[in-house]
Motif scaffolding. Structure first.
Motif, PDB file in Angstrom:
ATOM      1  N   ILE A   1      -5.041 -45.773   6.549  1.00  0.00           N
ATOM      2  CA  ILE A   1      -5.470 -46.614   5.717  1.00  0.00           C
ATOM      3  C   ILE A   1      -5.003 -47.820   5.446  1.00  0.00           C
ATOM      4  O   ILE A   1      -5.203 -48.590   4.851  1.00  0.00           O
ATOM      5  N   ARG A   2      -3.642 -46.910   4.343  1.00  0.00           N
ATOM      6  CA  ARG A   2      -2.888 -48.110   3.635  1.00  0.00           C
ATOM      7  C   ARG A   2      -1.840 -48.673   4.933  1.00  0.00           C
ATOM      8  O   ARG A   2      -2.097 -50.039   4.654  1.00  0.00           O
ATOM      9  N   SER A   3      -1.897 -48.370   5.811  1.00  0.00           N
ATOM     10  CA  SER A   3      -1.442 -49.187   7.131  1.00  0.00           C
ATOM     11  C   SER A   3      -2.039 -50.386   7.704  1.00  0.00           C
ATOM     12  O   SER A   3      -1.567 -51.369   7.382  1.00  0.00           O
ATOM     13  N   ASP A   4      -2.557 -49.974   7.731  1.00  0.00           N
ATOM     14  CA  ASP A   4      -4.599 -50.296   8.029  1.00  0.00           C
ATOM     15  C   ASP A   4      -4.011 -52.354   7.127  1.00  0.00           C
ATOM     16  O   ASP A   4      -4.625 -53.577   7.128  1.00  0.00           O
ATOM     17  N   ILE A   5      -4.625 -51.256   6.165  1.00  0.00           N
ATOM     18  CA  ILE A   5      -4.923 -52.787   4.992  1.00  0.00           C
ATOM     19  C   ILE A   5      -3.785 -52.998   4.542  1.00  0.00           C
ATOM     20  O   ILE A   5      -3.922 -54.922   4.560  1.00  0.00           O
ATOM     21  N   GLU A   6      -2.383 -53.034   4.954  1.00  0.00           N
ATOM     22  CA  GLU A   6      -1.184 -53.855   4.609  1.00  0.00           C
ATOM     23  C   GLU A   6      -1.138 -54.824   6.000  1.00  0.00           C
ATOM     24  O   GLU A   6      -0.707 -55.851   5.312  1.00  0.00           O
ATOM     25  N   ARG A   7      -1.505 -54.173   7.240  1.00  0.00           N
ATOM     26  CA  ARG A   7      -1.215 -55.303   8.279  1.00  0.00           C
ATOM     27  C   ARG A   7      -2.066 -56.127   8.525  1.00  0.00           C
ATOM     28  O   ARG A   7      -1.846 -57.494   8.614  1.00  0.00           O
ATOM     29  N   ARG A   8      -3.469 -56.252   7.769  1.00  0.00           N
ATOM     30  CA  ARG A   8      -4.137 -57.052   7.818  1.00  0.00           C
ATOM     31  C   ARG A   8      -4.509 -57.883   6.999  1.00  0.00           C
ATOM     32  O   ARG A   8      -4.771 -59.020   6.753  1.00  0.00           O
ATOM     33  N   THR A   9      -4.256 -57.556   5.553  1.00  0.00           N
ATOM     34  CA  THR A   9      -4.273 -58.164   4.606  1.00  0.00           C
ATOM     35  C   THR A   9      -3.012 -59.317   3.976  1.00  0.00           C
ATOM     36  O   THR A   9      -2.741 -60.232   3.334  1.00  0.00           O
ATOM     37  N   GLY A  10      -1.816 -58.256   4.252  1.00  0.00           N
ATOM     38  CA  GLY A  10      -0.340 -58.509   4.394  1.00  0.00           C
ATOM     39  C   GLY A  10       0.043 -58.381   2.295  1.00  0.00           C
ATOM     40  O   GLY A  10       0.660 -59.109   1.836  1.00  0.00           O
ATOM     41  N   ARG A  11      -0.678 -57.622   2.024  1.00  0.00           N
ATOM     42  CA  ARG A  11      -0.531 -57.555   0.529  1.00  0.00           C
ATOM     43  C   ARG A  11      -0.116 -56.433   0.799  1.00  0.00           C
ATOM     44  O   ARG A  11      -0.340 -54.458   1.142  1.00  0.00           O
ATOM     45  N   ALA A  12       0.997 -55.879   0.158  1.00  0.00           N
ATOM     46  CA  ALA A  12       1.333 -54.642  -0.428  1.00  0.00           C
ATOM     47  C   ALA A  12       1.130 -53.621  -1.184  1.00  0.00           C
ATOM     48  O   ALA A  12      -0.044 -54.012  -1.934  1.00  0.00           O
ATOM     49  N   LEU A  13       1.074 -52.353  -1.096  1.00  0.00           N
ATOM     50  CA  LEU A  13      -0.485 -51.624  -1.338  1.00  0.00           C
ATOM     51  C   LEU A  13       0.525 -49.644  -1.843  1.00  0.00           C
ATOM     52  O   LEU A  13       0.961 -49.720  -1.341  1.00  0.00           O
ATOM     53  N   THR A  14       0.039 -49.790  -3.238  1.00  0.00           N
ATOM     54  CA  THR A  14       0.707 -48.545  -3.756  1.00  0.00           C
ATOM     55  C   THR A  14      -0.371 -47.500  -3.318  1.00  0.00           C
ATOM     56  O   THR A  14      -1.248 -47.483  -3.195  1.00  0.00           O
ATOM     57  N   VAL A  15       0.643 -46.159  -3.064  1.00  0.00           N
ATOM     58  CA  VAL A  15      -0.691 -44.817  -2.969  1.00  0.00           C
ATOM     59  C   VAL A  15      -1.474 -44.576  -3.755  1.00  0.00           C
ATOM     60  O   VAL A  15      -2.914 -43.936  -3.806  1.00  0.00           O
ATOM     61  N   GLY A  16      -1.342 -44.833  -4.984  1.00  0.00           N
ATOM     62  CA  GLY A  16      -1.987 -44.431  -6.638  1.00  0.00           C
ATOM     63  C   GLY A  16      -3.186 -45.281  -6.694  1.00  0.00           C
ATOM     64  O   GLY A  16      -3.665 -45.022  -7.073  1.00  0.00           O
ATOM     65  N   ALA A  17      -2.869 -46.356  -6.378  1.00  0.00           N
ATOM     66  CA  ALA A  17      -4.053 -47.690  -6.027  1.00  0.00           C
ATOM     67  C   ALA A  17      -4.885 -47.431  -4.879  1.00  0.00           C
ATOM     68  O   ALA A  17      -6.382 -47.753  -5.282  1.00  0.00           O
ATOM     69  N   LEU A  18      -4.581 -46.641  -3.697  1.00  0.00           N
ATOM     70  CA  LEU A  18      -5.461 -46.534  -2.527  1.00  0.00           C
ATOM     71  C   LEU A  18      -6.259 -45.265  -3.087  1.00  0.00           C
ATOM     72  O   LEU A  18      -7.349 -45.215  -3.138  1.00  0.00           O
ATOM     73  N   TYR A  19      -5.673 -44.283  -4.036  1.00  0.00           N
ATOM     74  CA  TYR A  19      -6.768 -42.915  -3.911  1.00  0.00           C
ATOM     75  C   TYR A  19      -7.322 -43.093  -5.084  1.00  0.00           C
ATOM     76  O   TYR A  19      -8.198 -42.054  -4.772  1.00  0.00           O
TER      77      TYR A  19
END
Length: 111
Positions: free
Chosen positions: A30-48
């Motif tokens: 999920i994190r990889s897909d979001i980062e790849r498609r949006t170009g924004r870095a994402l923390t595990v904490g924000a995702l969960y």
């Protein structure tokens, strides 16, 4: 009139990633897909935090896999979009589409 629920932008992005990933929708993909498609870095904490909030609202459900040796005996937490989540996602898309209606010429001009 009943209270209408709205999704934030990031909630929409997370729901769309879960739908796209299907049976492989757990944290890392999920994190990889979001980062790849949006170009924004994402923390595990924000995702969960967002996944937990979506589950609390009844938009997604989660279940744990059996522990695996390659994960040091830990389980993966898989997510699925529930029918209510799909309805609210469609409703959000319709609201945004209605708000964009007629603005494309202005946006293209740079107004």
């Amino acid at each position: 009139m009943g209270r209408r629920e709205y999704l934030g932008e990031f909630e929409q992005i997370v729901l769309l990633a879960i739908l796209r990933l299907g049976d492989e929708a757990y944290g890392v993909p999920i994190r990889s897909d979001i980062e790849r498609r949006t170009g924004r870095a994402l923390t595990v904490g924000a995702l969960y935090r967002t996944l937990d909030r979506l589950e609390h609202k009844g938009y997604v459900s989660s279940s744990f896999s059996d522990p695996t040796p390659e994960r040091g005996g830990r389980s993966k937490r898989y997510f699925k979009v529930k029918p209510l989540g799909l309805r609210i996602l469609r409703s959000s898309r319709e609201a945004l589409t209605a708000m964009w209606e007629g603005l494309e010429p202005m946006v293209k001009r740079g107004s």
